[in-house]
Design an enzyme around this catalytic site. Structure first.
Site, mmCIF file in Angstrom:
data_model
loop_
_atom_site.group_PDB
_atom_site.id
_atom_site.type_symbol
_atom_site.label_atom_id
_atom_site.label_comp_id
_atom_site.label_asym_id
_atom_site.label_seq_id
_atom_site.Cartn_x
_atom_site.Cartn_y
_atom_site.Cartn_z
ATOM 1 N N ASP A 28 26.349 -8.329 -20.193
ATOM 2 C CA ASP A 28 26.584 -8.454 -21.628
ATOM 3 C C ASP A 28 26.050 -7.196 -22.307
ATOM 4 O OD1 ASP A 28 26.585 -9.551 -24.463
ATOM 5 O OD2 ASP A 28 27.116 -11.370 -23.379
ATOM 6 N N TYR A 146 43.358 -11.983 -32.307
ATOM 7 C CA TYR A 146 42.784 -12.919 -31.349
ATOM 8 C C TYR A 146 43.888 -13.674 -30.612
ATOM 9 C CZ TYR A 146 39.915 -16.734 -29.473
ATOM 10 O OH TYR A 146 39.306 -17.639 -28.638
ATOM 11 N N LYS A 150 44.754 -13.387 -26.563
ATOM 12 C CA LYS A 150 44.631 -14.522 -25.646
ATOM 13 C C LYS A 150 45.980 -14.882 -25.015
ATOM 14 C CE LYS A 150 40.198 -15.136 -26.022
ATOM 15 N NZ LYS A 150 39.305 -14.876 -24.878
ATOM 16 N N THR A 181 30.234 -23.352 -30.147
ATOM 17 C CA THR A 181 29.713 -22.103 -29.622
ATOM 18 C C THR A 181 29.339 -21.224 -30.808
ATOM 19 O OG1 THR A 181 31.866 -20.990 -29.619
ATOM 20 C CG2 THR A 181 31.279 -22.241 -27.633
#
Length: 239
Positions: A28, A146, A150, A181
């Protein structure tokens, strides 16, 4: 190996793999949060190395491959690094915002797989799981970058799955729906009651449920599954 391991789904997957005794390479950009994930993994009695890297940089993943080899070689890779990006209709979307989302969500997975696949071939095979979204199947208002990233992720996953099926490398995508999340809280706020009610099962999923699906796709139980996009979203696509 897990990208995006500092928080959210990446961290949940790391903990699920640690519980079954896997040795992990955690990747990360967020160094402090990545160290927190590693500490949690160590608390579960599993080995983990951390590699701070930017998945959008060509060549950055090589340090993670070296770390995997130091732990005995790469068997599975989970590419969960991703961002939601800015929100705006397509004609109003800034080019810089578009490129940033594509760089992380699509280019980052492409560059990660370019490094991961040869390492898996060295081991005689293995599995990759790319993290898509329910936005991989349908549009999301004011999120053109986005959504496009995807959708494209599924195309990349399927093409690579065909290329490397003869080499015992399985490449699949997991497509989460309504989960709490850091990303979903940024998008929808802390109160997700409406999101839960919009799901046929009338609840949010847990990160552990997504991690379990990822572990399945990495396991021998999924040995004849490649090029698949597995929705884990409480029944939304059944409508």
């Amino acid at each position: 190996m897990i990208t995006g391991a500092a928080s959210g789904l990446g961290r949940a997957t790391a903990l699920a793999m640690a519980r079954r005794g896997d040795r992990l390479v955690l990747c990360d950009q967020a160094a402090n949060e990545l160290d927190e994930t590693a500490s949690l993994v160590h608390d579960l009695g599993a080995d983990a190395l951390t590699v701070v890297l930017d998945v959008t940089r060509p060549g950055a993943m090589e340090a993670a491959i070296d770390a995997a080899r130091a732990l005995g070689g790469l068997d599975y890779a989970v590419n969960s690094a991703g961002i939601e990006g800015a929100r705006a209709a397509a004609a109003d979307y800034a080019w810089e915002d578009w490129r940033r989302v594509m760089a992380v969500n699509l280019d980052g997975v492409f560059l990660s797989m370019k490094a991961q696949i040869p390492a898996l071939m060295d081991q005689g095979g293995g599995a990759i799981v790319n993290v898509g979204s329910t936005a991989s199947f349908g549009g999301v208002e004011t999120m053109p970058a986005y959504t496009a990233s995807k959708h494209a992720l599924l195309g990349l996953t399927r093409a690579a799955a065909l290329d490397y099926a003869p080499f015992n490398i399985r490449i699949n995508a997991i497509c989460p729906g309504s989960f709490r999340t850091p990303m979903s809280e940024r998008l929808f706020g802390p109160d997700m009651t409406a999101m839960a009610e919009a799901t046929p099962m009338k609840r949010l999923g847990s990160l552990e449920e997504i991690a379990a699906a990822i572990l399945f796709l990495c396991s021998d139980a999924a040995s004849f599954i490649t090029g698949a996009a597995l929705p884990v979203e409480g029944g939304k696509r059944a409508r």
